[in-house]
Design a protein around this motif. Sequence first.
Motif, PDB file in Angstrom:
ATOM      1  N   ALA A 295       0.960  -1.173   0.081  1.00 10.75           N
ATOM      2  CA  ALA A 295       0.289   0.105   0.120  1.00 10.75           C
ATOM      3  C   ALA A 295       1.081   1.114   0.047  1.00 10.75           C
ATOM      4  O   ALA A 295       0.467   2.277  -0.519  1.00 10.75           O
ATOM      5  N   GLU A 296       2.036   1.119   0.790  1.00 15.35           N
ATOM      6  CA  GLU A 296       2.809   2.280   0.868  1.00 15.35           C
ATOM      7  C   GLU A 296       3.384   2.679  -0.718  1.00 15.35           C
ATOM      8  O   GLU A 296       3.216   3.659  -0.931  1.00 15.35           O
ATOM      9  N   MET A 297       3.831   1.778  -1.382  1.00 13.07           N
ATOM     10  CA  MET A 297       4.082   1.751  -2.590  1.00 13.07           C
ATOM     11  C   MET A 297       3.193   2.247  -3.515  1.00 13.07           C
ATOM     12  O   MET A 297       3.452   3.335  -4.372  1.00 13.07           O
ATOM     13  N   THR A 298       2.040   1.692  -3.548  1.00 18.02           N
ATOM     14  CA  THR A 298       0.716   2.115  -4.380  1.00 18.02           C
ATOM     15  C   THR A 298       0.472   3.468  -4.204  1.00 18.02           C
ATOM     16  O   THR A 298       0.415   4.146  -4.964  1.00 18.02           O
ATOM     17  N   LEU A 299       0.256   3.798  -3.156  1.00 17.69           N
ATOM     18  CA  LEU A 299      -0.154   5.213  -2.736  1.00 17.69           C
ATOM     19  C   LEU A 299       0.827   6.272  -3.114  1.00 17.69           C
ATOM     20  O   LEU A 299       0.532   7.410  -3.465  1.00 17.69           O
TER      21      LEU A 299
END
Length: 255
Positions: free
Chosen positions: A162-166
């Motif tokens: 999620a950190e990478m995606t956002l």
Amino acid sequence: MPSENTIGSLTTTIENKIATITFGHPASNSFPRELLDRLTAEFNSLSSNQLVSVIVLQSEGSGAFCAGASFEELLAVSNESEGTHFFSGFAHLINAMRSCSKLIIGRIHGKAVGGGVGIACACDYTLATKNASIKLSELAIGIGPFVIEPAVSRKIGKTAMAEMTLAAHEWKSADWAFSKGLYANTFETIEELAVAITDFSSKLSSYNPEALTEMKKVIWEGTQEWDTLLLERAAISGRLVLSDFTKNALLQFKK
């Protein structure tokens, strides 16, 4: 007949029970659908090849490892069916890597973006250079890493995914990827990486092939639903890629 400049290249060599697959494309080793299909077929073929115990997956050159999906083909998508068909290529590839009876070692010599990150995560053991930064840029072009998400989350965890995606415009360093478990180790140079890949694959290929196959099954326990899940995810991306937001964003990225 399409040229290599548009469809890319794929070669496999087999030596001492180690199959080395090398893919390439002039556009930063990105994947048009045909190249995805060829790589998928190669994993399926090697899965039943008794002369092979271990597979090494690598890409050409010294630049990017893989830039993910072909922007040219994404821009050419004109309806939802075409979009789903394109993204299902990544679904079939990841499932082929998952179900392949051979352990797959990823040699990540440079940056990986989007689908390239998914491919790295679908490897069973991954070594990289310090230059092998990663990025999930899909949200920035109006879609999301839906097809590859299960493979990424399984490898580095849902929170890191999620950190990478956002943070879709943000590169994560190879050290970050190592700390999250994507890379088993990192090396300063491609030459050092090559030595490490040779050493590790040679050791692995000397082990009992039956034990390696059973270990592969254990590693991927609980992922049987991916056969349908990843295709359902491909349909989401196939719909979103038709948006005006995505078309405009892809044109800007291409420039």
